[in-house]
Design a protein around this motif. Structure first.
Motif, mmCIF file in Angstrom:
data_model
loop_
_atom_site.group_PDB
_atom_site.id
_atom_site.type_symbol
_atom_site.label_atom_id
_atom_site.label_comp_id
_atom_site.label_asym_id
_atom_site.label_seq_id
_atom_site.Cartn_x
_atom_site.Cartn_y
_atom_site.Cartn_z
ATOM 1 N N TYR A 86 -5.819 6.618 -3.841
ATOM 2 C CA TYR A 86 -5.995 5.355 -3.133
ATOM 3 C C TYR A 86 -6.452 4.265 -4.084
ATOM 4 C CZ TYR A 86 -5.452 7.335 1.584
ATOM 5 O OH TYR A 86 -4.942 7.900 2.720
ATOM 6 N N HIS A 89 -3.645 2.769 -6.194
ATOM 7 C CA HIS A 89 -2.681 2.067 -5.349
ATOM 8 C C HIS A 89 -3.320 0.849 -4.685
ATOM 9 C CE1 HIS A 89 0.983 4.553 -5.420
ATOM 10 N NE2 HIS A 89 0.149 5.511 -5.766
ATOM 11 N N GLN A 91 -5.823 0.611 -2.638
ATOM 12 C CA GLN A 91 -6.277 0.778 -1.257
ATOM 13 C C GLN A 91 -7.748 1.208 -1.245
ATOM 14 O OE1 GLN A 91 -3.482 3.071 1.116
ATOM 15 N NE2 GLN A 91 -1.732 2.242 0.005
ATOM 16 N N HIS A 369 1.627 -1.423 -7.999
ATOM 17 C CA HIS A 369 1.798 -2.608 -7.158
ATOM 18 C C HIS A 369 2.934 -2.321 -6.187
ATOM 19 C CE1 HIS A 369 -0.701 -5.381 -9.630
ATOM 20 N NE2 HIS A 369 -0.355 -4.546 -10.597
ATOM 21 N N HIS A 370 2.697 -2.560 -4.905
ATOM 22 C CA HIS A 370 3.723 -2.391 -3.871
ATOM 23 C C HIS A 370 4.079 -3.778 -3.333
ATOM 24 C CE1 HIS A 370 3.139 2.080 -3.235
ATOM 25 N NE2 HIS A 370 2.078 1.755 -3.955
ATOM 26 N N LYS A 372 6.304 -6.139 -0.925
ATOM 27 C CA LYS A 372 7.080 -6.084 0.311
ATOM 28 C C LYS A 372 6.984 -7.420 1.030
ATOM 29 C CE LYS A 372 7.533 -3.464 4.645
ATOM 30 N NZ LYS A 372 6.974 -2.366 5.471
ATOM 31 N N CYS A 376 2.038 -8.574 -2.265
ATOM 32 C CA CYS A 376 1.728 -7.390 -3.069
ATOM 33 C C CYS A 376 0.524 -6.675 -2.481
ATOM 34 C CB CYS A 376 1.433 -7.773 -4.520
ATOM 35 S SG CYS A 376 1.036 -6.342 -5.564
ATOM 36 N N SER A 377 0.512 -5.371 -2.626
ATOM 37 C CA SER A 377 -0.586 -4.560 -2.090
ATOM 38 C C SER A 377 -1.924 -4.913 -2.717
ATOM 39 C CB SER A 377 -0.290 -3.070 -2.323
ATOM 40 O OG SER A 377 -0.115 -2.816 -3.713
ATOM 41 N N CYS A 378 -1.909 -5.505 -3.913
ATOM 42 C CA CYS A 378 -3.178 -5.860 -4.563
ATOM 43 C C CYS A 378 -3.757 -7.148 -4.003
ATOM 44 C CB CYS A 378 -2.994 -5.976 -6.080
ATOM 45 S SG CYS A 378 -2.157 -7.482 -6.620
#
Length: 410
Positions: A86, A89, A91, A369-370, A372, A376-378
Motif C-alpha cells: 500500500y 502505491h 495508499q 503512479h496510477h 486514470k 494520479c493516485s498520488c
C-alpha cells in the motif's frame, strides 16, 4: 526445468515469483499464479508473502490484497509486505487501516513493519501520523529506531517542505548516518530549491560515497535549477576527472509477452515511425486541453525550442505511445522506468489517461503512479519529489534512488 521433466517444488516457485516481482511483468505473474493454483501449492506464509510482493511490484495492489486475504496463516512479514505494498502505491490510509487490523489480530510489528508504515505515510503526505508513529516506536512497540526509520521521517518532513525540522532531526541523531539518509534530505532540498542546505547534504554524501555519480548529478541539477551554470560545469568537470558516468534512463513496456525498451529520443524500435506519429497526434490533442511542456525539467542552458524537443521524446512518452498503438483500446498500459518520472511526464500521463480513456500504471524508481481519467493516485503530492531529469544522451542523468521503495524485500 519443466521441459526436462523436473517438477518444481515450493522453493522453486518462490524463486520464480521473486523473479517476476523484479521484472514487474504482470503477464508472467498471472501465468505463475495460475500454475500455482493448478498444482495446488499451499499458500503458506513463505509463498503467500512472495506473491503479495510480486503482485504489488507488478502494479496490481488489489491482487496482492486478494492473496493476503486468502492466506490462512500470516506472520509479521506477511502483514509488513501488504503494508509496504500500500505504501509504494501511495495508499497511505489503507496502510494505516491494515496496521490497525494487524494490532487487533494480536500481531505485534517489528522494525520492518514500522519502516514500511513510515514510508507509506511519507508518500501519502500523512506527516503528523508518521511523526506520531516514529516518536512512539519504543514506548508502544518496543522497537528501537534505526537509520531506515530516520530516513523515512527525513523524507516525510522533506516532502512537506519542513527542511529545517528535517535537518535538525539529522543533527540530533546518535546513530550513524548513511548515504540513504543524506540522499533523502538532498532530494528534498532539490524539490524545495534550498541550495544552502543542499550543499551541506551533498558534502556529507560525497564523504560517504565519493564514487556515486548520482550524488554529483543531483547537486548539479540543483545548481542548474537555480541558474548557477558555472557550478554545474564544475560538478560535471569533477565527474569527468573521476571518470564517473551516468546510468542512462530507460523505460520498458510488456506487450504480447515481450518486453520493449526505450531510451530518450529512441528511433531504434521497428515501429518508431508509428510511435512518433502517435506522439504528434497526442501533442495536438494535449494542446487543445491546455497542456504546455514544462521546460523547467530540462536542466540545460539551451533555448526553449530544444528543451521542448527533449521533453517530447522522454522514454516514458515513447513507451506510452507504443502502448497506445500496440494494445487493444480500453486496456491498461503498464510501464517501468529505471529512474524517477519527471514532473512534465507526470502531467503528460495524467492528460493522456483522460483523452485516450486508458489507465496508465507507471512503476518508477521511487514508487507506483496510477493514472486514470486525468488524475494520479498520488494526488500530485509525490510528483513534487519524483526527480528533475537530465535526459540528453551523453550527459549525466539522475541515477540515484536514495529511499528504497521496496524497503523490506529487496
Amino acid at each position: 526445468m519443466r521441459e526436462e521433466g523436473v517438477v518444481p517444488d515450493k522453493v522453486a516457485m518462490v524463486t520464480v515469483v521473486f523473479a517476476c516481482a523484479k521484472l514487474g511483468a504482470m503477464h508472467k505473474a498471472r501465468i505463475i499464479d495460475d500454475y500455482i493454483q493448478r498444482k495446488k501449492f499451499q499458500l503458506d506464509v513463505i509463498l503467500g508473502t512472495a506473491m503479495i510482493d510480486m503482485y504489488a511490484k507488478c502494479g496490481c495492489v488489489e491482487s496482492a490484497r486478494e492473496i493476503f486475504d486468502r492466506m490462512e496463516e500470516k506472520n509479521v512479514i506477511s502483514w509488513s509486505a501488504m503494508i509496504a505494498a500500500y505504501g509504494y502505491h501511495g495508499q497511505g490510509r489503507k496502510a494505516l487501516d491494515l496496521f490497525r487490523m494487524m494490532l487487533s489480530s494480536g500481531m505485534l510489528p517489528d522494525k520492518i513493519t514500522l519502516a514500511s508504515l513510515l514510508y507509506a505515510c511519507s508518500h501519502a503526505g500523512l506527516v503528523e501520523e508518521g511523526l506520531r508513529f516514529f516518536s512512539s516506536m519504543w514506548e508502544d512497540y518496543s522497537v528501537r529506531t534505526d537509520v531506515k526509520h530516520y530516513t523515512c521521517v527525513v523524507d516525510l518532513l522533506g516532502r512537506a517542505g519542513r527542511l529545517d525540522e528535517a535537518f535538525k532531526l539529522i543533527k540530533s541523531m546518535t546513530i550513524e548516518k548513511d548515504e540513504g539518509l543524506w540522499g533523502a534530505f538532498l532530494g528534498a532540498c532539490r524539490t524545495h530549491k534550498d541550495v544552502v542546505l543542499a550543499e551541506k547534504a551533498a558534502t556529507s554524501l560525497l564523504e560517504l560515497q565519493s564514487q556515486n555519480p548520482g550524488h554529483y548529478v543531483l547537486l548539479s541539477n540543483i545548481y542548474a535549477n537555480a541558474g548557477r551554470w558555472e557550478d554545474v560545469a564544475k560538478i560535471r568537470d569533477l565527474m569527468s576527472q573521476r571518470r564517473l558516468k551516468k546510468t542512462p534512463g530507460w523505460t520498458w513496456i510488456e506487450v504480447d509477452n515481450k518486453s520493449h525498451q526505450f531510451s530518450v529520443g529512441d528511433t531504434t524500435h521497428p515501429r518508431s515511425k508509428e510511435i512518433y506519429e502517435m506522439l504528434k497526434s497526442l501533442s495536438n490533442k494535449l494542446e487543445l486541453v491546455g497542456y504546455v511542456p514544462d521546460t523547467n525539467f530540462v536542466l540545460h542552458d539551451v533555448d526553449e525550442e530544444l528543451k521542448i524537443g527533449i521533453l517530447y521524446t522522454h522514454s516514458e512518452k515513447l513507451a506510452i505511445a507504443f502502448g497506445l498503438i500496440a494494445t487493444p483500446e480500453h486496456t491498461s498500459i503498464r510501464i517501468i522506468k529505471n529512474l524517477r518520472v519527471c514532473g512534465d511526464c507526470h502531467t503528460f500521463c495524467k492528460l493522456v489517461s483522460e483523452i485516450a480513456g486508458r489507465v496508465i500504471i507507471v512503476r518508477d524508481a521511487n514508487r507506483f503512479h496510477h493514472f486514470k481519467e486525468g488524475a494520479c493516485s498520488c494526488g500530485d503530492y509525490c510528483c513534487l519529489a519524483t526527480g528533475i531529469r537530465d535526459d540528453i544522451p551523453g550527459n549525466p542523468d539522475e541515477n540515484a534512488v536514495y529511499l528504497d521503495p521496496f524497503l523490506p524485500y529487496t
